[in-house]
Design a protein around this motif. Structure first.
Motif, PDB file in Angstrom:
ATOM      1  N   LEU A 148       4.356  -6.350  20.089  1.00 21.42           N
ATOM      2  CA  LEU A 148       5.545  -6.885  19.153  1.00 21.42           C
ATOM      3  C   LEU A 148       5.278  -6.235  17.833  1.00 21.42           C
ATOM      4  CD1 LEU A 148       8.318  -7.926  18.740  1.00 21.42           C
ATOM      5  CD2 LEU A 148       7.106  -9.948  18.165  1.00 21.42           C
ATOM      6  N   ASN A 149       5.822  -5.278  17.311  1.00 20.37           N
ATOM      7  CA  ASN A 149       5.811  -4.846  15.975  1.00 20.37           C
ATOM      8  C   ASN A 149       7.322  -5.079  15.273  1.00 20.37           C
ATOM      9  OD1 ASN A 149       5.614  -3.354  13.754  1.00 20.37           O
ATOM     10  ND2 ASN A 149       4.646  -1.625  14.649  1.00 20.37           N
ATOM     11  N   CYS A 150       7.116  -5.922  14.540  1.00 20.13           N
ATOM     12  CA  CYS A 150       8.341  -6.146  13.600  1.00 20.13           C
ATOM     13  C   CYS A 150       8.211  -6.240  12.174  1.00 20.13           C
ATOM     14  CB  CYS A 150       8.963  -7.556  14.103  1.00 20.13           C
ATOM     15  SG  CYS A 150       7.811  -8.968  14.129  1.00 20.13           S
ATOM     16  N   ARG A 151       7.328  -5.371  11.937  1.00 20.03           N
ATOM     17  CA  ARG A 151       6.980  -5.300  10.276  1.00 20.03           C
ATOM     18  C   ARG A 151       7.900  -4.806   9.503  1.00 20.03           C
ATOM     19  NH1 ARG A 151       1.049  -2.627  11.374  1.00 20.03           N
ATOM     20  NH2 ARG A 151       2.115  -1.246  12.579  1.00 20.03           N
ATOM     21  N   SER A 152       7.802  -5.337   8.178  1.00 17.32           N
ATOM     22  CA  SER A 152       8.676  -4.694   7.159  1.00 17.32           C
ATOM     23  C   SER A 152      10.110  -5.192   7.461  1.00 17.32           C
ATOM     24  CB  SER A 152       8.352  -3.365   6.866  1.00 17.32           C
ATOM     25  OG  SER A 152       7.103  -3.095   6.447  1.00 17.32           O
ATOM     26  N   ASN A 153      10.378  -6.425   7.454  1.00 15.79           N
ATOM     27  CA  ASN A 153      11.811  -6.808   7.807  1.00 15.79           C
ATOM     28  C   ASN A 153      12.009  -8.013   6.723  1.00 15.79           C
ATOM     29  OD1 ASN A 153      13.404  -5.377  10.024  1.00 15.79           O
ATOM     30  ND2 ASN A 153      11.455  -5.649  10.905  1.00 15.79           N
ATOM     31  N   ASP A 154      12.828  -8.826   6.815  1.00 20.08           N
ATOM     32  CA  ASP A 154      13.169 -10.080   6.061  1.00 20.08           C
ATOM     33  C   ASP A 154      13.042 -11.103   7.114  1.00 20.08           C
ATOM     34  OD1 ASP A 154      13.781  -8.717   3.655  1.00 20.08           O
ATOM     35  OD2 ASP A 154      15.535  -8.182   4.269  1.00 20.08           O
TER      36      ASP A 154
ATOM     37  N   GLY B 135       3.750  -8.201   9.745  1.00 19.22           N
ATOM     38  CA  GLY B 135       3.518  -8.150   8.416  1.00 19.22           C
ATOM     39  C   GLY B 135       4.733  -7.865   7.538  1.00 19.22           C
ATOM     40  N   ARG B 136       4.508  -8.152   6.500  1.00 16.55           N
ATOM     41  CA  ARG B 136       5.601  -7.673   5.232  1.00 16.55           C
ATOM     42  C   ARG B 136       7.086  -8.397   5.553  1.00 16.55           C
ATOM     43  NH1 ARG B 136       3.736  -1.433   4.606  1.00 16.55           N
ATOM     44  NH2 ARG B 136       1.619  -1.904   3.846  1.00 16.55           N
ATOM     45  N   ASN B 137       6.826  -9.725   5.903  1.00 20.45           N
ATOM     46  CA  ASN B 137       8.122 -10.417   6.325  1.00 20.45           C
ATOM     47  C   ASN B 137       8.138 -11.682   5.126  1.00 20.45           C
ATOM     48  OD1 ASN B 137       9.871  -9.237   8.443  1.00 20.45           O
ATOM     49  ND2 ASN B 137       7.844  -9.131   9.272  1.00 20.45           N
ATOM     50  N   LYS B 138       8.874 -12.606   5.802  1.00 24.60           N
ATOM     51  CA  LYS B 138       9.158 -13.595   4.686  1.00 24.60           C
ATOM     52  C   LYS B 138       8.644 -15.068   5.659  1.00 24.60           C
ATOM     53  CE  LYS B 138      12.549 -11.706   1.402  1.00 24.60           C
ATOM     54  NZ  LYS B 138      13.870 -11.428   1.075  1.00 24.60           N
ATOM     55  N   LEU B 139       7.888 -15.078   6.579  1.00 18.57           N
ATOM     56  CA  LEU B 139       7.345 -15.973   7.249  1.00 18.57           C
ATOM     57  C   LEU B 139       6.757 -16.913   6.636  1.00 18.57           C
ATOM     58  CD1 LEU B 139       6.204 -13.852  10.283  1.00 18.57           C
ATOM     59  CD2 LEU B 139       8.295 -15.147  10.165  1.00 18.57           C
TER      60      LEU B 139
ATOM     61  N   HIS C   9      -1.431  -9.045  12.986  1.00 17.01           N
ATOM     62  CA  HIS C   9      -1.332  -8.535  11.679  1.00 17.01           C
ATOM     63  C   HIS C   9      -0.173  -9.269  11.129  1.00 17.01           C
ATOM     64  CE1 HIS C   9      -3.946  -4.697  12.004  1.00 17.01           C
ATOM     65  NE2 HIS C   9      -4.065  -5.319  13.318  1.00 17.01           N
ATOM     66  N   CYS C  10      -0.503 -10.271  10.356  1.00 16.89           N
ATOM     67  CA  CYS C  10       0.498 -10.978   9.945  1.00 16.89           C
ATOM     68  C   CYS C  10       0.329 -11.083   8.259  1.00 16.89           C
ATOM     69  CB  CYS C  10       0.578 -12.607  10.230  1.00 16.89           C
ATOM     70  SG  CYS C  10      -0.958 -13.443   9.997  1.00 16.89           S
ATOM     71  N   ASN C  11      -0.089  -9.959   7.698  1.00 15.54           N
ATOM     72  CA  ASN C  11      -0.235  -9.996   6.263  1.00 15.54           C
ATOM     73  C   ASN C  11       1.140  -9.891   5.443  1.00 15.54           C
ATOM     74  OD1 ASN C  11      -0.257  -7.441   7.865  1.00 15.54           O
ATOM     75  ND2 ASN C  11       0.090  -6.474   5.817  1.00 15.54           N
ATOM     76  N   GLU C  12       0.978 -10.219   3.994  1.00 14.32           N
ATOM     77  CA  GLU C  12       1.944 -10.075   3.104  1.00 14.32           C
ATOM     78  C   GLU C  12       3.381 -11.109   3.731  1.00 14.32           C
ATOM     79  OE1 GLU C  12       2.661  -6.015   1.410  1.00 14.32           O
ATOM     80  OE2 GLU C  12       0.966  -5.488   2.539  1.00 14.32           O
ATOM     81  N   ASN C  13       3.074 -12.230   3.969  1.00 13.48           N
ATOM     82  CA  ASN C  13       4.033 -13.333   4.225  1.00 13.48           C
ATOM     83  C   ASN C  13       3.984 -14.432   3.118  1.00 13.48           C
ATOM     84  OD1 ASN C  13       5.833 -12.548   6.771  1.00 13.48           O
ATOM     85  ND2 ASN C  13       3.673 -11.910   7.352  1.00 13.48           N
ATOM     86  N   ASN C  14       4.353 -15.502   3.794  1.00 19.32           N
ATOM     87  CA  ASN C  14       4.152 -16.841   2.988  1.00 19.32           C
ATOM     88  C   ASN C  14       3.820 -17.628   3.922  1.00 19.32           C
ATOM     89  OD1 ASN C  14       5.715 -15.651   0.685  1.00 19.32           O
ATOM     90  ND2 ASN C  14       7.681 -15.961   1.674  1.00 19.32           N
TER      91      ASN C  14
ATOM     92  N   LEU D 250      -8.019  -9.786  13.252  1.00 24.79           N
ATOM     93  CA  LEU D 250      -7.066 -10.743  12.506  1.00 24.79           C
ATOM     94  C   LEU D 250      -6.934 -10.118  10.898  1.00 24.79           C
ATOM     95  CD1 LEU D 250      -5.359 -13.141  12.005  1.00 24.79           C
ATOM     96  CD2 LEU D 250      -7.415 -14.378  11.548  1.00 24.79           C
ATOM     97  N   VAL D 251      -5.693  -9.546  10.828  1.00 24.08           N
ATOM     98  CA  VAL D 251      -5.473  -9.275   9.391  1.00 24.08           C
ATOM     99  C   VAL D 251      -4.303 -10.331   8.812  1.00 24.08           C
ATOM    100  CG1 VAL D 251      -4.431  -7.369   8.162  1.00 24.08           C
ATOM    101  CG2 VAL D 251      -5.949  -6.898  10.038  1.00 24.08           C
ATOM    102  N   CYS D 252      -4.572 -11.211   7.894  1.00 26.96           N
ATOM    103  CA  CYS D 252      -3.774 -12.276   7.216  1.00 26.96           C
ATOM    104  C   CYS D 252      -3.537 -12.118   5.907  1.00 26.96           C
ATOM    105  CB  CYS D 252      -3.791 -13.315   7.718  1.00 26.96           C
ATOM    106  SG  CYS D 252      -5.643 -14.093   7.455  1.00 26.96           S
ATOM    107  N   ASN D 253      -4.007 -11.032   5.342  1.00 23.76           N
ATOM    108  CA  ASN D 253      -3.903 -10.762   3.650  1.00 23.76           C
ATOM    109  C   ASN D 253      -2.542 -11.142   3.032  1.00 23.76           C
ATOM    110  OD1 ASN D 253      -6.226  -9.015   4.474  1.00 23.76           O
ATOM    111  ND2 ASN D 253      -4.769  -7.388   4.650  1.00 23.76           N
ATOM    112  N   LYS D 254      -2.863 -11.449   1.658  1.00 26.57           N
ATOM    113  CA  LYS D 254      -1.662 -11.711   1.114  1.00 26.57           C
ATOM    114  C   LYS D 254      -0.523 -12.655   1.528  1.00 26.57           C
ATOM    115  CE  LYS D 254      -2.038  -7.390  -1.349  1.00 26.57           C
ATOM    116  NZ  LYS D 254      -1.265  -6.069  -1.894  1.00 26.57           N
ATOM    117  N   ASN D 255      -1.133 -14.093   2.010  1.00 20.08           N
ATOM    118  CA  ASN D 255      -0.336 -15.215   2.199  1.00 20.08           C
ATOM    119  C   ASN D 255      -0.733 -16.361   1.407  1.00 20.08           C
ATOM    120  OD1 ASN D 255       1.237 -14.494   4.930  1.00 20.08           O
ATOM    121  ND2 ASN D 255      -0.534 -13.660   5.656  1.00 20.08           N
TER     122      ASN D 255
END
Length: 204
Positions: A10-16, A34-38, A53-58, A73-78
């Motif tokens: 599943l690739n759902c990167r860069s959405n809202d 990654g790059r969502n608002k999760l 890869h769940c980087n750049e979320n909340n 595991l890539v979970c940067n910027k959370n």
């Protein structure tokens, strides 16, 4: 995607996206969100996961106990305050820079080759058992102590902008690049790193 029970990737990167329900996707191996608002990510039903890869979320918490096959595991910027990878013994790539992690136990992750913990709140780190490591990034933490071991594969170590007073490298024969600038070093021992090409230990 509840009905997609055979889903493997599943690739759902860069959405809202603010919520992602993958409880029914029990065959999932590769997750790129990654790059969502999760704010959270529930992985209790996803025992086959290999890559996350769940980087750049909340995200504030990750429960990885069931993901025993996890290798990357890539979970940067959370907003992670802690991270438990004790059951993820196949993990060989861990990148979780730019979080708020204060403690991290990696004693069970002996297959790790890549480790990036930069920009966290770590005060100490014991990586003596991780003898497969090739690249280590630890800059911008609060490290007072860094416990190294026999890292025969290690080629790069970056631990700039910490609070280290002593750094001892006794058994890293492949190490080529060392950056330990902006610490409080009064002792630097690199006798076990005879192939070093660059050392940066200045203080600005």
């Amino acid at each position: 995607i509840d009905a997609c029970t055979a889903l493997v990737e599943l690739n759902c990167r860069s959405n809202d996206l603010r919520h992602l329900n993958i409880d029914q996707n029990i065959a999932l191996k590769h997750l790129f969100c990654g790059r969502n608002k999760l704010v959270d990510l529930h992985l209790g039903a996803n025992k086959q996961l290999i890559d996350i890869h769940c980087n750049e979320n909340n995200i504030k918490h990750l429960d990885l106990r069931k993901a025993e096959k996890l290798s990357q595991l890539v979970c940067n910027k959370n907003h992670l305050l802690d991270l438990d990878v004790s059951t993820n013994s196949y993990l060989n790539y861990l990148s979780c820079y730019s979080n708020k992690i204060k403690k991290l136990n990696l004693s069970n992750n002996i297959k790790l080759e890549y480790l990036n913990l930069e920009h966290n709140h770590l005060y100490e780190l014991d990586i003596r058992s991780l003898n497969q490591l090739k690249n280590i990034y630890l800059s911008d933490n609060h490290l007072h102590e860094l416990l190294l071991g026999k890292h025969h594969q290690l080629q790069l170590l970056t631990c700039t902008d910490n609070k280290l007073t002593v750094l001892t490298i006794l058994d890293c024969p492949s190490l080529k690049h060392l950056s330990c600038n902006d610490n409080h070093l009064h002792t630097l021992n690199t006798s076990g790193a005879t192939k070093l090409k660059t050392i940066n230990c200045c203080t600005f």
